[in-house]
Design a protein around this motif. Structure first.
Motif, mmCIF file in Angstrom:
data_model
loop_
_atom_site.group_PDB
_atom_site.id
_atom_site.type_symbol
_atom_site.label_atom_id
_atom_site.label_comp_id
_atom_site.label_asym_id
_atom_site.label_seq_id
_atom_site.Cartn_x
_atom_site.Cartn_y
_atom_site.Cartn_z
ATOM 1 N N PRO A 290 0.820 -1.227 0.000
ATOM 2 C CA PRO A 290 0.000 0.000 0.000
ATOM 3 C C PRO A 290 0.847 1.267 0.000
ATOM 4 C CG PRO A 290 -0.626 -1.503 1.803
ATOM 5 C CD PRO A 290 0.494 -2.151 1.067
ATOM 6 N N GLU A 291 1.946 1.251 0.741
ATOM 7 C CA GLU A 291 2.766 2.468 0.846
ATOM 8 C C GLU A 291 3.471 2.801 -0.461
ATOM 9 O OE1 GLU A 291 2.872 -0.091 2.914
ATOM 10 O OE2 GLU A 291 2.450 0.654 4.941
ATOM 11 N N THR A 292 3.796 1.780 -1.271
ATOM 12 C CA THR A 292 4.480 2.089 -2.530
ATOM 13 C C THR A 292 3.486 2.682 -3.531
ATOM 14 O OG1 THR A 292 4.163 -0.158 -3.370
ATOM 15 C CG2 THR A 292 6.242 0.297 -2.269
ATOM 16 N N LYS A 293 2.214 2.364 -3.313
ATOM 17 C CA LYS A 293 1.205 2.973 -4.190
ATOM 18 C C LYS A 293 0.894 4.392 -3.718
ATOM 19 C CE LYS A 293 -1.107 -1.444 -5.002
ATOM 20 N NZ LYS A 293 -2.186 -2.240 -4.419
ATOM 21 N N ALA A 294 0.974 4.605 -2.374
ATOM 22 C CA ALA A 294 0.496 5.870 -1.814
ATOM 23 C C ALA A 294 1.559 6.964 -1.784
ATOM 24 C CB ALA A 294 -0.014 5.630 -0.389
#
Ligand code: 3H9
Length: 706
Positions: A290-294
């Motif tokens: 999720p963090e690499t998308k966000a």
């Protein structure tokens, strides 16, 4: 080259007398059913049009064709099949040219082999990597490649799965021309026009004559068979590749194609194919946290390492290899000198093996600096702490980092077990604190657990993933708990192995069973390699919190009390006379185990290797399910990738969770319930395993959910 239209992924354009078929199927021009239909339609159109003198096949985007669409495997087949498409191209009544840039892999190369002439530009990567997916080239590759480049070279390409560049491909005879320019379309058109002008014939690869020297071809085949028997531990498709190539030597082309098809379908049906393709997708899915998308990563131009021990030095080498300047901090000059030596030793080893020059080492070491003062870290973008595993020591380091590091610097700990939330809470900038758990030796092992504490900001986590990419590591996102994903699960199945030792199996039998399953080493060999003292310290640390009711096997403690820590002390579970790297079984260890059985009141019983693996895997899968259930791992596939890259799990089984799906979750659960009759405290079925088994589902169903 053309606008993207996924439903018609093969476009045709006329360039003078040449009909150009452009494959435009992002991201990698895989040969899905629409592409296959489009290619046949393009050949039909070329034949039907009297004004067309030749066909040119090119790929849009960064690649020619990456191969068959792997996502179609295991689903109902859709016509036309790829071998039929290749036959259509080869049988075309007008010359067909393939102009290759980027990847021409698997079915992509098979399309090119079916064309009458081949050209590649400098970016080209050609190969038949199907073996890495548990398959064989199934669209004529096993029949056309040997006829074109000979059995020896073709077998080597197919059995290794490696890529050849344009220069090598030309030398092998895989292509006819190395295009000077970078643009495959331009180069291909020029070549096609030359061929038209020369009235070049339809030169069909199935009629190529590189197998004319039958004795040489037979010798290559026999050598490959002998070599594969020795090397490809339990792998199914390598032998099938050799069988198919034998067909190219002995059968007419069409019969060879039929044999290839039959062998391809056997591979397609195998659990190894399912496991290897699962691994292929899983190692790409782990990148999508999720963090690499966000969030976008922070800068990563320079790094600091605190601690120059084996781990710190290994991490430093990984960073230096990636071209990052590294500053190492140690408490005093002698420790710093040792840290520097640890780093240099790795490069000296490479020089000795001829893999590096002295100048190369000097260039890398110019990026390395050391200091005994934390102030030297004031400007670095990221610091990785790799000091002794002790909370007070770690907190003292982080207090210093908090004091000296610039705002926005990423503060990472390489702890294997400790509570990173607690470390983060001890500084004024918990949002910058993350876990980066490297595996030893850190410059070699591919796994990097990115451990995400509660307060960390998303861009710091994204920076961890970016660092992994820079260091060519495989990142897996993990939550905070004792041992994160990998070591937490390891602790449990290691206990299952210890229980079996006390119950009657020898460590040597367990290691053998685990190796036969496909691991390079068994758990007791690994313990000897890692050093028994580390686990001993952990057991002592946890002794107070261990339930008195929990079964505790003391064999390892007995060995450690004698100073038998494994390879480094020349004995552990095994004997290592004169520092041998492969140990010998030790009768004294067996007698210590006998004594421990007596002390524990256990009457030893025998285990088959199959029974051993059932328990070993049940323990691993059950704890894997707990780790997913508690969101320590995002999905079962994250557990799989952790074990493939950090623990030597056999890739052709896809990882423990994929393996459990193959066995069937009701079976795994039934095993656990049966084992629980002896030891209900240890064998508690994971709630997630129970839920999935009872609703007839599997772990794979959770891999799609993120
Ligand atoms: C075969 O051809 C069988 C035939 O002999 C016989 C048939 C009858 N299909 O790797 P990336 C996806 S077997 C579907 O990150 P890169 C990949 O999942 C095949 N999808 O890019 C990813 O998706 P997402 C033999 C595929 O630039 C995206 O593309 N061929 C396929 O680092 C980008 O991939 C091979 O084994 C595929 N074939 O590397 C080659 N390939 O973005 C396999 C990739 O959703 N592929 N995707 O995560 C590769 O080696 C690399 O992808 C390649 C590009 C070098 C091409």
């Amino acid at each position: 080259m053309s606008t993207h239209s996924p439903s018609f992924p093969v476009k045709t354009e006329r360039h003078g007398d040449v009909l150009v078929a452009i494959i435009d199927n992002p991201p990698v021009n895989a040969l899905g059913v629409d592409v296959r239909c489009g290619l046949v339609a393009a050949i039909d159109a070329a034949e039907a049009d009297g004004a067309v003198a030749a066909v040119l096949i090119v790929g849009a985007g960064r690649n020619f064709i990456a191969g068959a669409d792997i996502r179609e495997f295991g689903k109902p087949p859709q016509l036309p099949s790829l071998p039929v498409v290749c036959a259509r191209i080869e049988n075309c009544g007008k010359p067909v040219v393939a102009a290759i840039h980027g990847a021409a892999l698997g079915g992509g190369l098979e399309i090119a082999l079916a064309a009458h002439y081949r050209l590649a530009v400098a970016t080209a990567k050609l190969g038949l990597p199907e073996v890495q997916l548990g398959l064989l080239p199934g669209a004529g590759g096993t029949q056309r490649a040997p006829r074109l480049i000979g059995a020896k070279a073709a077998l080597e390409l197919m059995l290794s799965g490696r890529h050849a560049d344009a220069k090598e491909a030309l030398a092998l005879g895989l292509i006819d021309r190395h295009g000077e320019g970078a643009n495959a379309l331009t180069e291909g058109l020029a070549y096609a026009n030359e061929l038209i002008a020369a009235k070049a014939p339809m030169r069909r690869t199935r009629e190529a004559t590189a197998l004319a020297d039958a004795a040489a071809a037979r010798a290559a085949l026999d050598a490959a068979r002998a070599d594969t028997t020795r090397k490809s531990r339990g792998l199914f498709s390598p032998m099938k590749i050799i069988d198919a190539v034998e067909g190219a030597l002995t059968l007419p082309f069409e019969e060879g194609m039929a044999l290839e098809r039959q062998l391809f379908l056997q591979c397609l049906d195998s659990t190894q194919r399912a496991g290897l393709i699962h691994a292929f997708f899983a190692e790409r899915e782990v990148l999508k946290a999720p963090e690499t998308k966000a969030a976008k990563p922070r800068p990563l131009a320079s790094a600091g390492i605190v601690g120059g021990g084996t781990m710190g030095a290994g991490i430093a080498v990984a960073m230096l290899d990636a071209g990052m300047p590294v500053t190492m901090i140690e408490r005093d000059e002698p420790s710093l000198a040792r840290g520097r030596q640890h780093v240099e030793k790795v490069y000296d080893g490479r020089i000795k093996k001829g893999r590096m020059t002295h100048e190369g080492k000097a260039a890398v070491m110019a990026l390395f600096s050391g200091s005994t003062s934390y102030d030297a870290l004031a400007q670095v973008d990221i610091v990785v702490e790799a000091v002794f595993e002790d909370m007070a020591v770690k907190k003292a380091v982080f207090a210093e980092l908090d004091r000296v590091c610039k705002p926005g610097a990423v503060l990472a700990t390489n702890t294997s077990y400790l509570d990173i939330d607690e470390i983060a809470a001890s500084v004024l900038r918990p949002q910058d604190v993350v876990g980066l758990h490297f595996f030893s030796p850190a410059n070699i092992m591919k796994l990097l657990e990115i451990v995400v504490p509660a307060k960390v900001s998303a861009d710091v986590v994204a920076t961890g993933f970016e660092l992994a990419k820079k260091l060519k590591k495989v990142p897996v996102r993990a939550g905070v708990c004792d041992g994160f994903i990998g070591n937490r699960i390891l602790a449990v199945y290691r206990q299952a192995a210890d229980h079996m030792v006390e119950d009657g199996a020898s460590p040597y039998q367990i290691d053998e069973a685990v190796r036969n399953f496909g691991y390079p080493m068994g758990p007791f060999q690994v313990a000897d390699l890692a050093g028994g003292d580390i686990g001993w310290a952990t057991r002592k640390r946890k002794a107070a919190s261990r339930s008195p009711k929990a079964r505790y096997v003391q064999v390892a403690d007995r060995l450690c009390e004698r100073g038998w820590f494994g390879q480094k002390t020349q004995r552990g579970y095994y004997l290592y006379p004169e520092s041998a790297r492969i140990g010998q079984p030790d009768p004294e260890v067996l007698s210590i185990i006998d004594t421990e059985r007596l002390r524990a009141g256990v009457t030893p019983r025998s285990f088959t290797n199959e029974e051993i693996m059932r328990r070993y895997m049940a323990a691993m899968v059950n704890e894997g399910a707990n780790v997913v259930h508690q969101r320590i791992a995002l999905r079962p596939l994250d557990v799989d990738v952790t074990f493939l890259y950090g623990y030597g799990f056999p890739r052709h089984r896809g990882g423990p969770m994929q393996y459990a799906d193959t066995v069937g979750l009701p079976q795994v659960l039934a095993d656990i319930r049966a084992f629980a009759k002896e030891d209900p405290l240890f064998w508690q079925p994971s709630p997630l395993l129970v839920e999935l088994a009872e609703r007839g589902s599997n772990f794979a169903s959770l891999n799609q959910s993120e």
